[in-house]
Design an enzyme around this catalytic site. Sequence first.
Site, PDB file in Angstrom:
ATOM      1  N   LYS A   1     -22.911 -44.818 -12.134  1.00 32.18           N
ATOM      2  CA  LYS A   1     -23.789 -45.979 -12.232  1.00 32.18           C
ATOM      3  C   LYS A   1     -23.124 -47.166 -12.918  1.00 32.18           C
ATOM      4  O   LYS A   1     -23.380 -48.318 -12.576  1.00 32.18           O
ATOM      5  CB  LYS A   1     -25.073 -45.584 -12.963  1.00 32.18           C
ATOM      6  CG  LYS A   1     -25.942 -44.583 -12.217  1.00 32.18           C
ATOM      7  CD  LYS A   1     -27.213 -44.281 -12.990  1.00 32.18           C
ATOM      8  CE  LYS A   1     -28.123 -43.339 -12.205  1.00 32.18           C
ATOM      9  NZ  LYS A   1     -27.560 -41.997 -12.049  1.00 32.18           N
TER      10      LYS A   1
ATOM     11  N   GLU B   1     -29.691 -49.174 -20.643  1.00 27.18           N
ATOM     12  CA  GLU B   1     -30.248 -50.366 -20.028  1.00 27.18           C
ATOM     13  C   GLU B   1     -31.511 -50.808 -20.751  1.00 27.18           C
ATOM     14  O   GLU B   1     -32.223 -49.997 -21.355  1.00 27.18           O
ATOM     15  CB  GLU B   1     -30.617 -50.098 -18.565  1.00 27.18           C
ATOM     16  CG  GLU B   1     -29.441 -49.893 -17.654  1.00 27.18           C
ATOM     17  CD  GLU B   1     -29.876 -49.653 -16.226  1.00 27.18           C
ATOM     18  OE1 GLU B   1     -29.023 -49.815 -15.340  1.00 27.18           O
ATOM     19  OE2 GLU B   1     -31.059 -49.304 -15.993  1.00 27.18           O
TER      20      GLU B   1
ATOM     21  N   HIS C   1     -39.540 -39.771 -14.474  1.00 32.06           N
ATOM     22  CA  HIS C   1     -38.578 -40.455 -13.611  1.00 32.06           C
ATOM     23  C   HIS C   1     -38.378 -39.748 -12.269  1.00 32.06           C
ATOM     24  O   HIS C   1     -37.411 -40.024 -11.569  1.00 32.06           O
ATOM     25  CB  HIS C   1     -37.232 -40.628 -14.326  1.00 32.06           C
ATOM     26  CG  HIS C   1     -37.344 -41.272 -15.663  1.00 32.06           C
ATOM     27  ND1 HIS C   1     -37.691 -42.592 -15.825  1.00 32.06           N
ATOM     28  CD2 HIS C   1     -37.186 -40.767 -16.917  1.00 32.06           C
ATOM     29  CE1 HIS C   1     -37.728 -42.880 -17.118  1.00 32.06           C
ATOM     30  NE2 HIS C   1     -37.429 -41.789 -17.798  1.00 32.06           N
TER      31      HIS C   1
ATOM     32  N   ARG D   1     -26.918 -41.089   0.333  1.00 33.71           N
ATOM     33  CA  ARG D   1     -27.381 -39.949   1.124  1.00 33.71           C
ATOM     34  C   ARG D   1     -28.741 -40.292   1.710  1.00 33.71           C
ATOM     35  O   ARG D   1     -29.304 -41.358   1.436  1.00 33.71           O
ATOM     36  CB  ARG D   1     -27.530 -38.710   0.227  1.00 33.71           C
ATOM     37  CG  ARG D   1     -28.417 -38.962  -0.992  1.00 33.71           C
ATOM     38  CD  ARG D   1     -28.746 -37.712  -1.768  1.00 33.71           C
ATOM     39  NE  ARG D   1     -29.331 -37.986  -3.062  1.00 33.71           N
ATOM     40  CZ  ARG D   1     -30.597 -38.323  -3.286  1.00 33.71           C
ATOM     41  NH1 ARG D   1     -31.425 -38.468  -2.267  1.00 33.71           N
ATOM     42  NH2 ARG D   1     -31.046 -38.528  -4.515  1.00 33.71           N
TER      43      ARG D   1
END
Length: 636
Positions: A116, A200, A234, A296
């Site tokens: 990421k 973040e 999440h 994917r």
Amino acid sequence: MFDKILIANRGEIACRIIRTARAMGVRTVAVYSDADAGALHVQQADQAVRLGPAPVADSYLRGDLIVQAALGTGAQAIHPGYGFLSENPDFVDQVTQAELVFIGPSADAIRAMGLKDAAKALMVKAGVPVVPGYHGADQDAGHLAREAAKIGYPVLIKAVAGGGGKGMRLVETPADFAEHLASAQAEARNAFGNPAVLIEKYITTPRHIEVQVFGDGTDAVHLLERDCSLQRRHQKVIEEAPAPGMTAELREAMGQAAVTAAKAIGYAGAGTIEFIVDGAGGLRPDGFWFMEMNTRLQVEHPVTEAVTGVDLVEWQLRVAAGEALPLAQDQLAISGHAFEARLYAEDVPAGFLPATGRLDHLAFPDGARIDSGVVAGSEISPWYDPMIAKVTVYGPDRATALRKLQAALDATEVAGTVTNLDFLRLLARDSDFVAGEVDTGLIARGQDRLCAAAVPDAQAIAVAAVVAADIPQGPLVGFTLWEPLVRRINLGQGDAVHEVRLQVLGPDHVCADVAGAQVALRRHGADWGTRALRHGTRQVSVFGAQTMTFSIVDPLDRAAQMAGGDVVLAPMPGLVRDVAVRVGDAVAQGDRIIVLEAMKMEHVLRAPRDGVVANVSVAAGDQVAAQDLIVALEPQ
């Protein structure tokens, strides 16, 4: 086009790929572990090859064995599905080095987006907006804590590798940072072999909107957006397309950003660009930021297929076989509205703990698309994801599609294991969700109401009792010379035992006394007014707005002694990752006792009360079953 492909996956996605391959005249090879020897995907494929024992490290993650299976069966290409090796660039290299085709992006593209932090740096360079945060290589805990303070709380810790909510923690205060960091790193290490994280800024009213992209290595298109804001821990629960409140300006901006991201890495195949969107004050073109790319096919791809009319698996096979993109951007548009709900074997009131068990009964309604890898009689294994099915519906508009989703969930029946079905039914009727006012915090805000255990009323208990009694049909049933025939049935549900007196008044007529309440029941066909089923070992499930399952208590059985606050029991099967206490340690209520890993997710078990540890029954690395003794405290 390929003659034969191998599917390097299991469960519903393997069955999904087989369905399209068969329609295209392409033969399929399944792979399986010992735990999946009788699985549906093995039965549906043209051939099947055993990989090894149940643990994924010995089976579905053995890229070498999968490549050998493809070569040995004459398959020309390998479809990875999602999860397992689908985003592993080293596996892609193994496939291509064996002169096989990987049905997906190149190893370079996966590497570019697989971490990421590197992906966000690439997106910044490409001009795609990203969330403020720390994406550096320095993983020292103190340094990360200082970076979190600079960003400003709340912050989100995320594993740089992988996805699916694993290795992700929301931290609201500096005091909680160290514990959440350690937990996220451990979970990331176990799931992806890489403990590195990024940090973040957490958007306080976030929406998760993602854009489906498809590339051929040179060109790319987007197939519009999906809203995946309904999440818990999440992980997505219900997805829909299009996103509620989406404007033409924002759709154009997000679509262009997604295509830019795909072209920046020469992407080929199906992929998803995930954005975090600020939902405060309505959607706007300057209020979205790149989160990550999933290289994917996504679990939720059926909603995109429903509103675009595109078979994404067919596109995958065609592009991998060297064909051009089937449609240009100006030929793609959204028509109508679709929802997908994920049905899992999990114990919602216990905190969504994954469940296992045999599916004694499984029934779905007509009119909904069902993607599943199990049938009645299948076992939900502790080794893999506990998904039972994806239920997808389509309508000409959101309101119609939502009514169809509610009806489909109401008509779904599962018995043999606990599920999240009642939770999905309540969520589909949540007033904010119905109004389209969604964000990623919706489930957490309504958790007490959405996750409460079903409380049976007298009608449900009476129906369960009469089904348990198994009253036969016939003209003389219930006939007595003097008083009506009376039977006593004891039903267990959790800690409660319901005693029911049944007066059999005729072959199809019973009066039930439930704690003083009189319930008259009449049989119509096979049902007593409400759908119910006796199944398994002395169990009865009553279907309706909520599914309630009762055990039939044998009055001759000695009552089981329930464990109280003196012990910590394993709430599910799992692997002990860490034991935080020793015999003689003093603990306070809520202290961390053990870390248990199940389905690649970490679960912290805590002390039920203040006390002193009298016994520790497990060690790190042990495999435990549900209800195994973990720790005992000295009696008070």
